[in-house]
Design an enzyme around this catalytic site. Sequence first.
Site, mmCIF file in Angstrom:
data_model
loop_
_atom_site.group_PDB
_atom_site.id
_atom_site.type_symbol
_atom_site.label_atom_id
_atom_site.label_comp_id
_atom_site.label_asym_id
_atom_site.label_seq_id
_atom_site.Cartn_x
_atom_site.Cartn_y
_atom_site.Cartn_z
ATOM 1 N N SER A 27 0.867 -1.091 0.191
ATOM 2 C CA SER A 27 -0.044 -0.110 -0.051
ATOM 3 C C SER A 27 0.918 1.269 -0.045
ATOM 4 O O SER A 27 1.942 1.112 0.589
ATOM 5 C CB SER A 27 -1.021 0.074 1.170
ATOM 6 O OG SER A 27 -1.698 1.235 1.547
ATOM 7 N N SER B 90 -0.698 3.956 0.795
ATOM 8 C CA SER B 90 -1.529 5.132 1.526
ATOM 9 C C SER B 90 -0.869 5.858 2.791
ATOM 10 O O SER B 90 -1.209 7.048 3.005
ATOM 11 C CB SER B 90 -2.610 4.304 1.939
ATOM 12 O OG SER B 90 -3.461 4.000 1.121
ATOM 13 N N LYS C 98 -14.897 -3.314 1.939
ATOM 14 C CA LYS C 98 -15.731 -2.253 1.478
ATOM 15 C C LYS C 98 -16.926 -2.228 1.607
ATOM 16 O O LYS C 98 -17.912 -1.263 2.023
ATOM 17 C CB LYS C 98 -15.116 -1.467 0.359
ATOM 18 C CG LYS C 98 -13.713 -1.004 0.108
ATOM 19 C CD LYS C 98 -13.678 -0.456 -1.380
ATOM 20 C CE LYS C 98 -12.002 0.138 -1.234
ATOM 21 N NZ LYS C 98 -11.919 0.992 -2.633
ATOM 22 N N GLY D 191 -16.326 -5.646 -9.885
ATOM 23 C CA GLY D 191 -16.511 -5.292 -8.386
ATOM 24 C C GLY D 191 -16.946 -4.200 -7.826
ATOM 25 O O GLY D 191 -17.702 -3.283 -8.758
#
Length: 397
Positions: A13, A15, A56, A117
């Site tokens: 990641s 992030s 999610k 998705g």
Amino acid sequence: MKYGLIGEKLGHSYSQTIHGLLGNPDYELLELSPEELPRFLTAPTFCGINVTIPYKQAVIPYCELSETAARVGSVNTLVNRGGKLFGCNTDLQGFCYLARRAGISFDGKKVVILGSGGTAKTALIAAKDGGAREVVTISRDNFGSHKDHANADILINTTPVGMYPNNESQLVDLVAFPNLSGLLDVIYNPNKTRLVLAAEDRGIPAAGGLPMLVAQAFYAHKLFFDLDLDEALIEDTLVKTERQFSNIVLIGMPGCGKSTLGKALAERLGLVFVDTDERMGRGPAEIISESGEAHFRQLESAVVAEVAKQTGRVIATGGGSVLAEVNRLALRQNGRIIFVDRALDRLATDDRPLSVDLAALYKTRYPIYRDLAQKRLTVTENCDNDSKELERIVCEF
């Protein structure tokens, strides 16, 4: 954890880096198993978190949804307000930013989305909101049907095909879409997937997913801290992120100084230096002498493919590595490519079996070096000045 990202696997990641650049030093990464998720959300102690695959949708029962999150059916941002969780979706804003930045409009266009998705749903809503005349979603188990939509104007990949470490994968051949006027790929590692490169080579406006990743983080950051921020911060953060997660690739003739300059540059910038010739374990001359040039080129391509998948490297390539298209594609995916150009009569030729006729080699390779590189360094024979000039070029990239 006050702020951070939750998901099942977060090893690659970006992030934490992005949120740090946005001004949040407390952002962390937290991997959770499906069994751990309910306990984490039932008595939340965090202030704000982002949510990624596969949670999610799983977080939805634990929060009150924003209008956008309800429309998309997906939450990527959770904000804790006095123990009550509010689920938001900044992916849609991020995707729209990606399209705008790439100069791609959906208005009146036929859009084909690869994948089914949550991100595909985000792209579908963005395309419809943008005025698309038709939107077709093709699931992974039905990709053969893409041939029925050769009249597509915009192609969007929301699948993981082409994502690190399978950088060489490409889901469809763009020859099947002769009317294509835009392509978006939500994958951000590598920076440019094979699909994006294929579009660029055809002169089709295209972009990978890093602008989307940075933009959705920006909008999440605003929600975390209830801030009114200028969107110019997105571009500033994007540029810094691209620099941090790209490679500086030096190409040029054998003996032009790529390794010497590359080592010095990596040391000054605090980056890892890689010499593709050295990675083969033996010198090119020895390999070619014992096994022939064809075998050497096979080994070279394997090394280039592996090295090019990494990020934050200074890479010195072999002089002939650019001859193979597969190598050029690999280097372009994460690379800021610089042509180190040195006068023929100054090239070092020790232990370089292919450097017998330098003029002929240079004539053949020069157009490839020129077209592949985004920048060029003309070596002046003053090593200190050349090193400073290379650093200047890199910093202004």
